[in-house]
Design a protein around this motif. Structure first.
Motif, PDB file in Angstrom:
ATOM      1  N   LEU A  58       0.836  -1.198   0.000  1.00  0.00           N
ATOM      2  CA  LEU A  58       0.000   0.000   0.000  1.00  0.00           C
ATOM      3  C   LEU A  58       0.872   1.249   0.000  1.00  0.00           C
ATOM      4  CD1 LEU A  58      -2.806   1.294   0.170  1.00  0.00           C
ATOM      5  CD2 LEU A  58      -2.643   1.124   2.673  1.00  0.00           C
ATOM      6  N   PHE A  59       1.876   1.290   0.870  1.00  0.00           N
ATOM      7  CA  PHE A  59       2.801   2.422   0.888  1.00  0.00           C
ATOM      8  C   PHE A  59       3.495   2.571  -0.469  1.00  0.00           C
ATOM      9  CE2 PHE A  59       3.635   2.204   5.764  1.00  0.00           C
ATOM     10  CZ  PHE A  59       2.428   2.848   5.988  1.00  0.00           C
ATOM     11  N   ALA A  60       3.841   1.428  -1.070  1.00  0.00           N
ATOM     12  CA  ALA A  60       4.547   1.467  -2.355  1.00  0.00           C
ATOM     13  C   ALA A  60       3.703   2.143  -3.422  1.00  0.00           C
ATOM     14  CB  ALA A  60       4.929   0.055  -2.785  1.00  0.00           C
ATOM     15  N   VAL A  61       2.443   1.727  -3.547  1.00  0.00           N
ATOM     16  CA  VAL A  61       1.575   2.278  -4.589  1.00  0.00           C
ATOM     17  C   VAL A  61       1.294   3.759  -4.340  1.00  0.00           C
ATOM     18  CG1 VAL A  61      -0.744   2.166  -5.575  1.00  0.00           C
ATOM     19  CG2 VAL A  61       0.538   0.067  -5.177  1.00  0.00           C
ATOM     20  N   LEU A  62       1.146   4.152  -3.076  1.00  0.00           N
ATOM     21  CA  LEU A  62       0.788   5.531  -2.762  1.00  0.00           C
ATOM     22  C   LEU A  62       1.969   6.490  -2.808  1.00  0.00           C
ATOM     23  CD1 LEU A  62      -1.703   5.008   0.228  1.00  0.00           C
ATOM     24  CD2 LEU A  62      -2.249   5.471  -2.166  1.00  0.00           C
ATOM     25  N   GLU A 209       5.860   0.899  -9.570  1.00  0.00           N
ATOM     26  CA  GLU A 209       4.837   1.606  -8.818  1.00  0.00           C
ATOM     27  C   GLU A 209       4.348   2.853  -9.552  1.00  0.00           C
ATOM     28  OE1 GLU A 209       7.384  -0.876  -6.298  1.00  0.00           O
ATOM     29  OE2 GLU A 209       7.829   0.770  -7.654  1.00  0.00           O
ATOM     30  N   VAL A 210       5.247   3.497 -10.294  1.00  0.00           N
ATOM     31  CA  VAL A 210       4.852   4.667 -11.071  1.00  0.00           C
ATOM     32  C   VAL A 210       3.859   4.255 -12.157  1.00  0.00           C
ATOM     33  CG1 VAL A 210       5.663   6.470 -12.632  1.00  0.00           C
ATOM     34  CG2 VAL A 210       6.994   5.904 -10.597  1.00  0.00           C
ATOM     35  N   LYS A 211       4.166   3.150 -12.827  1.00  0.00           N
ATOM     36  CA  LYS A 211       3.276   2.662 -13.873  1.00  0.00           C
ATOM     37  C   LYS A 211       1.938   2.222 -13.291  1.00  0.00           C
ATOM     38  CE  LYS A 211       7.118   1.254 -16.798  1.00  0.00           C
ATOM     39  NZ  LYS A 211       7.990   0.159 -17.211  1.00  0.00           N
ATOM     40  N   ALA A 212       1.975   1.579 -12.128  1.00  0.00           N
ATOM     41  CA  ALA A 212       0.737   1.148 -11.497  1.00  0.00           C
ATOM     42  C   ALA A 212      -0.135   2.334 -11.138  1.00  0.00           C
ATOM     43  CB  ALA A 212       1.048   0.323 -10.241  1.00  0.00           C
ATOM     44  N   SER A 373      -1.325  -6.671 -10.298  1.00  0.00           N
ATOM     45  CA  SER A 373      -0.534  -7.571  -9.448  1.00  0.00           C
ATOM     46  C   SER A 373      -0.274  -6.964  -8.076  1.00  0.00           C
ATOM     47  CB  SER A 373       0.790  -7.926 -10.137  1.00  0.00           C
ATOM     48  OG  SER A 373       1.561  -6.767 -10.386  1.00  0.00           O
ATOM     49  N   MET A 374       0.052  -5.674  -8.015  1.00  0.00           N
ATOM     50  CA  MET A 374       0.306  -5.041  -6.727  1.00  0.00           C
ATOM     51  C   MET A 374      -0.985  -4.846  -5.945  1.00  0.00           C
ATOM     52  SD  MET A 374       3.317  -2.307  -7.651  1.00  0.00           S
ATOM     53  CE  MET A 374       3.592  -1.930  -5.933  1.00  0.00           C
ATOM     54  N   GLY A 375      -2.082  -4.576  -6.644  1.00  0.00           N
ATOM     55  CA  GLY A 375      -3.370  -4.486  -5.955  1.00  0.00           C
ATOM     56  C   GLY A 375      -3.720  -5.793  -5.262  1.00  0.00           C
TER      57      GLY A 375
END
Length: 422
Positions: A58-62, A209-212, A373-375
């Motif tokens: 979660l921290f990674a995506v945000l 993460e930027v692409k996500a 995948s990260m979600g």
């Protein structure tokens, strides 16, 4: 001189950057294996422990897209990447070493230490990943990336085999050693990498993460359009089966210790067989995918892994009947097989998605791949942990097996739609 270069980049710099990946994977792999057990000293619910384990993603995506972009734009006497390493790596090293000591005090102290550690890892993750393209000519980045990712894979194996052994001696030892290795990687990077590398050019846009996050903001609605129906089912397959994989990765040690009665160090060591076979079989799986096709190769893994996962809860009975032993003798062998079939799936997945839109939409589908995948990795430990709470520990493997079967169905439905087959 060629003796000092690996296809256009200094050996020393490749090793220094690779050491950052080694330490990163070492710490994440060990954290995922043992943090749920440490939380278990205070929290009985596997679902709640699983939700806490999803915080890093979660921290990674945000946050990582913001930090990655920031590190592209700033310019200091230390360059643009090193300031983030200077802040993030030492703090992450210290607070990782403090995790077992925080657990000796109280749950709240442990959680504070954990959150500071996760935030510090988030601060330096994007800049350290960006160092490779910053220092490598575009023509040689695939080779350099292969070397660096191999070092990361070695880090994961060392975490589960080496640090797990130390964990059995004293819970604090592996955390201290891993923290020291991260500090060593930081020192190496500080003195070796260029302050103003020759190929730095907004490389944060290449980060997962930027692409996500970019897909989350601007592209997700597009994939729901009728014209993208086949592609959507393929991405949905990745989301579904990643729930199963990420849950097993985070909660296997909980199952082994709390259900099978394994020692904590033995649980982490046993999980290492899955990672070992994946690393060893990654290249052969890629060759097989090239020969028979990416989707057929993925289908083999998606059908075989449910059989592996359905088998695992029955192994204590088989061991007792066949070997007359109370401990599991077959589990490492089954995990070795499972890692091979995971290679069939994971090695093909991103190349398959990147091919979906042709050369002019690679970035679009790459972003969606990481978003899906990260979600899944954010919610997986909590969802399967809750199933363990409600239906018993074996639900981890039964639930994961079901996700792979649904993933198989969704993948093949997407492929049929793209081929025009009803």
């Amino acid at each position: 001189m060629m003796t000092e270069k690996i296809q256009g980049v200094s050996k020393t710099k490749i090793f220094a950057i690779g050491s950052g990946f080694f330490a990163l994977m070492l710490i994440w792999t060990f954290y995922n294996a043992y943090m749920p057990l440490i939380l278990g000293d205070f929290i009985e619910s596997r679902g709640i422990r699983g939700m806490i384990m999803g915080l890093d993603n979660l921290f990674a995506v945000l946050l990582i897209p913001i930090i990655g972009t920031w590190s592209d734009r700033i310019n200091t006497r230390f360059g643009n990447r090193l300031p983030f390493l200077i802040v993030g790596m030492p703090i992450a090293a210290v607070f990782f070493a403090l995790i077992p000591y925080g657990a000796m005090v109280s749950l709240w102290v442990l959680l504070v230490v954990d959150i500071v550690f996760l935030l510090a890892m988030t601060v330096y993750r994007a800049p350290v990943i960006a160092l490779m393209p910053d220092h490598t000519p575009p023509a040689y980045r695939s080779t350099a990336n292969g070397i660096i990712n191999f070092m990361g894979g070695v880090g994961a194996i060392v975490a589960l085999f080496g640090l797990s052994t130390l964990y059995g001696i004293d819970r604090t030892y592996p955390f201290i050693l891993a923290g020291l290795l991260l500090l060593f990687a930081f020192i190496l990077l500080y003195f070796v990498v260029d302050r103003h590398p020759p190929y730095a050019d907004a490389t944060a846009d290449d980060l997962e993460e930027v692409k996500a996050t970019g897909s989350l903001k601007t592209m997700f609605k597009k994939i729901l359009l009728p014209d993208f129906r086949g592609q959507f089912y393929i991405l949905l397959a990745i989301f579904i089966y990643f729930i199963g994989y990420a849950a097993v990765e985070a909660l296997f040690t909980v199952y082994a210790v709390e259900h099978l009665g394994m020692a904590e160090d033995a649980a982490g060591f046993t999980l290492g067989f899955f990672s070992l076979s994946f690393v060893l079989f990654a290249i052969p799986a890629g060759i097989i995918g090239t020969k028979i096709g990416k989707a057929p190769a993925m289908s083999i893994g998606l059908l075989a892994l449910p059989a592996v996962f359905f088998l695992i809860p029955t192994l204590p009975l088989i061991d007792g009947a066949v070997f007359g032993m109370s401990h599991l003798t077959l589990l490492p062998i089954v995990l070795l097989i499972g890692g091979i079939f995971w290679a069939f799936v994971n090695v093909q997945a991103y190349p398959l998605v990147a091919d979906l839109g042709g050369t002019n939409k690679i970035g679009f589908f790459t972003g969606l791949y990481y978003l899906f995948s990260m979600g899944a990795s954010i919610i997986a430990p909590g969802v399967l942990g809750l199933m363990m709470d409600l239906f018993g520990a074996p639900a981890l493997f039964y639930g994961s097996a079901v996700t792979f079967l649904f993933g198989y169905w969704s993948l093949n439905k997407g492929v049929k739609i793209l081929r025009g087959v009803r």
